[in-house]
Scaffold this motif. Structure first.
Motif, PDB file in Angstrom:
ATOM      1  N   ALA A 105      40.987  32.243  22.772  1.00  0.00           N
ATOM      2  CA  ALA A 105      39.840  32.756  23.535  1.00  0.00           C
ATOM      3  C   ALA A 105      40.295  33.767  24.580  1.00  0.00           C
ATOM      4  CB  ALA A 105      39.102  31.599  24.202  1.00  0.00           C
ATOM      5  N   ALA A 106      41.355  33.437  25.307  1.00  0.00           N
ATOM      6  CA  ALA A 106      41.863  34.366  26.318  1.00  0.00           C
ATOM      7  C   ALA A 106      42.342  35.665  25.681  1.00  0.00           C
ATOM      8  CB  ALA A 106      43.000  33.706  27.100  1.00  0.00           C
ATOM      9  N   GLU A 107      43.041  35.542  24.557  1.00  0.00           N
ATOM     10  CA  GLU A 107      43.548  36.731  23.876  1.00  0.00           C
ATOM     11  C   GLU A 107      42.399  37.632  23.422  1.00  0.00           C
ATOM     12  OE1 GLU A 107      46.429  37.945  20.098  1.00  0.00           O
ATOM     13  OE2 GLU A 107      45.998  35.832  20.522  1.00  0.00           O
ATOM     14  N   ARG A 108      41.347  37.032  22.866  1.00  0.00           N
ATOM     15  CA  ARG A 108      40.227  37.833  22.362  1.00  0.00           C
ATOM     16  C   ARG A 108      39.436  38.488  23.484  1.00  0.00           C
ATOM     17  NH1 ARG A 108      38.057  34.850  16.842  1.00  0.00           N
ATOM     18  NH2 ARG A 108      40.120  34.128  16.151  1.00  0.00           N
ATOM     19  N   LEU A 109      39.446  37.872  24.659  1.00  0.00           N
ATOM     20  CA  LEU A 109      38.773  38.481  25.807  1.00  0.00           C
ATOM     21  C   LEU A 109      39.676  39.446  26.563  1.00  0.00           C
ATOM     22  CD1 LEU A 109      36.815  35.407  27.203  1.00  0.00           C
ATOM     23  CD2 LEU A 109      35.818  37.481  26.199  1.00  0.00           C
ATOM     24  N   GLY A 110      40.962  39.474  26.204  1.00  0.00           N
ATOM     25  CA  GLY A 110      41.901  40.387  26.846  1.00  0.00           C
ATOM     26  C   GLY A 110      42.258  39.992  28.266  1.00  0.00           C
ATOM     27  N   VAL A 111      42.313  38.680  28.530  1.00  0.00           N
ATOM     28  CA  VAL A 111      42.653  38.190  29.867  1.00  0.00           C
ATOM     29  C   VAL A 111      43.795  37.195  29.754  1.00  0.00           C
ATOM     30  CG1 VAL A 111      40.318  38.531  30.739  1.00  0.00           C
ATOM     31  CG2 VAL A 111      40.945  36.318  29.753  1.00  0.00           C
ATOM     32  N   ALA A 112      44.463  36.961  30.863  1.00  0.00           N
ATOM     33  CA  ALA A 112      45.544  35.976  30.890  1.00  0.00           C
ATOM     34  C   ALA A 112      44.953  34.577  31.010  1.00  0.00           C
ATOM     35  CB  ALA A 112      46.475  36.240  32.066  1.00  0.00           C
ATOM     36  N   PRO A 113      45.477  33.599  30.293  1.00  0.00           N
ATOM     37  CA  PRO A 113      44.970  32.227  30.430  1.00  0.00           C
ATOM     38  C   PRO A 113      44.944  31.740  31.879  1.00  0.00           C
ATOM     39  CG  PRO A 113      46.413  32.366  28.534  1.00  0.00           C
ATOM     40  CD  PRO A 113      46.519  33.682  29.251  1.00  0.00           C
ATOM     41  N   ALA A 114      45.939  32.135  32.671  1.00  0.00           N
ATOM     42  CA  ALA A 114      46.011  31.684  34.060  1.00  0.00           C
ATOM     43  C   ALA A 114      44.844  32.203  34.896  1.00  0.00           C
ATOM     44  CB  ALA A 114      47.332  32.128  34.689  1.00  0.00           C
ATOM     45  N   ASP A 115      44.163  33.227  34.402  1.00  0.00           N
ATOM     46  CA  ASP A 115      43.028  33.804  35.127  1.00  0.00           C
ATOM     47  C   ASP A 115      41.688  33.338  34.577  1.00  0.00           C
ATOM     48  OD1 ASP A 115      44.714  35.272  36.828  1.00  0.00           O
ATOM     49  OD2 ASP A 115      44.925  36.853  35.330  1.00  0.00           O
ATOM     50  N   CYS A 116      41.715  32.292  33.744  1.00  0.00           N
ATOM     51  CA  CYS A 116      40.493  31.734  33.163  1.00  0.00           C
ATOM     52  C   CYS A 116      40.151  30.399  33.803  1.00  0.00           C
ATOM     53  CB  CYS A 116      40.661  31.506  31.657  1.00  0.00           C
ATOM     54  SG  CYS A 116      40.942  33.006  30.691  1.00  0.00           S
ATOM     55  N   VAL A 117      38.859  30.145  33.920  1.00  0.00           N
ATOM     56  CA  VAL A 117      38.352  28.836  34.317  1.00  0.00           C
ATOM     57  C   VAL A 117      37.641  28.241  33.115  1.00  0.00           C
ATOM     58  CG1 VAL A 117      36.703  27.585  35.758  1.00  0.00           C
ATOM     59  CG2 VAL A 117      38.147  29.373  36.764  1.00  0.00           C
ATOM     60  N   ALA A 118      38.026  27.036  32.732  1.00  0.00           N
ATOM     61  CA  ALA A 118      37.403  26.347  31.607  1.00  0.00           C
ATOM     62  C   ALA A 118      36.662  25.120  32.130  1.00  0.00           C
ATOM     63  CB  ALA A 118      38.462  25.918  30.592  1.00  0.00           C
ATOM     64  N   VAL A 119      35.477  24.873  31.574  1.00  0.00           N
ATOM     65  CA  VAL A 119      34.662  23.716  31.963  1.00  0.00           C
ATOM     66  C   VAL A 119      34.668  22.726  30.808  1.00  0.00           C
ATOM     67  CG1 VAL A 119      32.448  22.920  32.838  1.00  0.00           C
ATOM     68  CG2 VAL A 119      33.209  25.255  33.328  1.00  0.00           C
ATOM     69  N   GLU A 120      35.138  21.519  31.071  1.00  0.00           N
ATOM     70  CA  GLU A 120      35.310  20.513  30.017  1.00  0.00           C
ATOM     71  C   GLU A 120      34.851  19.136  30.489  1.00  0.00           C
ATOM     72  OE1 GLU A 120      36.148  20.072  26.984  1.00  0.00           O
ATOM     73  OE2 GLU A 120      37.032  21.938  26.258  1.00  0.00           O
ATOM     74  N   ASP A 121      34.414  18.309  29.535  1.00  0.00           N
ATOM     75  CA  ASP A 121      33.979  16.957  29.864  1.00  0.00           C
ATOM     76  C   ASP A 121      34.790  15.880  29.152  1.00  0.00           C
ATOM     77  OD1 ASP A 121      32.829  17.650  27.311  1.00  0.00           O
ATOM     78  OD2 ASP A 121      31.584  15.858  27.512  1.00  0.00           O
ATOM     79  N   SER A 122      35.689  16.253  28.257  1.00  0.00           N
ATOM     80  CA  SER A 122      36.449  15.272  27.490  1.00  0.00           C
ATOM     81  C   SER A 122      37.927  15.330  27.865  1.00  0.00           C
ATOM     82  CB  SER A 122      36.303  15.521  25.985  1.00  0.00           C
ATOM     83  OG  SER A 122      36.993  16.699  25.597  1.00  0.00           O
ATOM     84  N   LYS A 123      38.622  14.221  27.579  1.00  0.00           N
ATOM     85  CA  LYS A 123      40.067  14.193  27.790  1.00  0.00           C
ATOM     86  C   LYS A 123      40.751  15.222  26.901  1.00  0.00           C
ATOM     87  CE  LYS A 123      44.144  11.206  27.354  1.00  0.00           C
ATOM     88  NZ  LYS A 123      44.635   9.836  27.020  1.00  0.00           N
ATOM     89  N   ASN A 124      40.400  15.232  25.604  1.00  0.00           N
ATOM     90  CA  ASN A 124      41.043  16.162  24.681  1.00  0.00           C
ATOM     91  C   ASN A 124      40.803  17.615  25.072  1.00  0.00           C
ATOM     92  OD1 ASN A 124      42.229  14.271  22.883  1.00  0.00           O
ATOM     93  ND2 ASN A 124      40.266  13.924  21.897  1.00  0.00           N
ATOM     94  N   GLY A 125      39.577  17.936  25.460  1.00  0.00           N
ATOM     95  CA  GLY A 125      39.262  19.315  25.838  1.00  0.00           C
ATOM     96  C   GLY A 125      39.946  19.740  27.116  1.00  0.00           C
TER      97      GLY A 125
END
Length: 215
Positions: free
Chosen positions: A148-168
């Protein structure tokens, strides 16, 4: 942040409430002989990987094709008739647009299930990514978030992800992202220790994300 990424199930829509009940009462009894797994162990995983885990570690009573058919039928009912959209999602989406921050939907669900949600609620994202479209394993491995980060052209460290599960949450953290956990009734006991912060309920999540977008 340079990108805001949402998990779908249990975050954008309250589908986990319905999935947990359906899995516990209908699906797992129909496909297993014996005690089922803890739902936290399979929540957030692609459903074909769920079958492989069940087939390896438990006593399955159906083929993978039969398992897939059962889950697909349940998904059509859950997403097209029963789920509700996250309170405040539209406000967060608009704030991200005004801030120039792309918003992605990053889901273990197959594309057809995602389309049910997009069509029903008229949602638009800058990136929609299903695990079916990514080489490599699903959550809790980081592959889908790295893609996802690669396709958006951003660094993973500059992303915020919202998750509700342990696996996610583990998947996003392993990718190097900041993870905002979303805690509600269905995951009250779920291990969200991989998250940087955990928001209890839709209002806390809305405020957390709006504050981050305005910073």
């Amino acid at each position: 942040m340079d990108a805001l990424l949402f998990d779908m199930d249990g975050v954008v829509v309250d589908s986990e409430d319905y999935w947990h009940r359906t899995e516990r009462e209908e699906l797992l009894p129909a496909v297993l002989d014996g005690e089922p797994p803890d739902l936290d162990d399979i929540t957030g995983m692609p459903y074909r990987e769920i079958y492989r885990l069940l087939d390896e570690q438990y006593e399955t009573t159906v083929s993978e094709a039969e398992f897939v058919d059962l889950y697909d039928a349940a998904a059509a009912s859950i997403y097209r008739e029963r789920v509700a959209l996250l309170d405040g999602f539209g406000e967060v989406r608009e704030a991200a647009r005004e801030a120039g921050v792309p918003v992605g939907l990053v889901s273990s669900s197959p594309p057809q299930w995602i389309d049910y949600v997009l069509d029903r609620f008229g949602l638009e994202f800058d990136l929609v990514l299903s695990n079916d479209e990514v080489e490599g394993p699903g959550k809790p491995e980081p592959d889908i978030y790295e893609a996802a980060a690669e396709r958006l052209g951003v660094a993973p460290a500059d992303c915020v992800a919202v998750e509700d599960s342990k696996n996610g949450s583990v998947a996003a953290a392993r990718a190097g992202m900041t993870v905002v956990g979303y805690r509600v009734e269905h995951n009250a006991e779920t291990d969200l220790s991989a998250c940087s912060v955990v928001s209890s309920g839709a209002e806390e999540l809305r405020v957390e994300l709006l504050d981050r977008l305005s910073a």
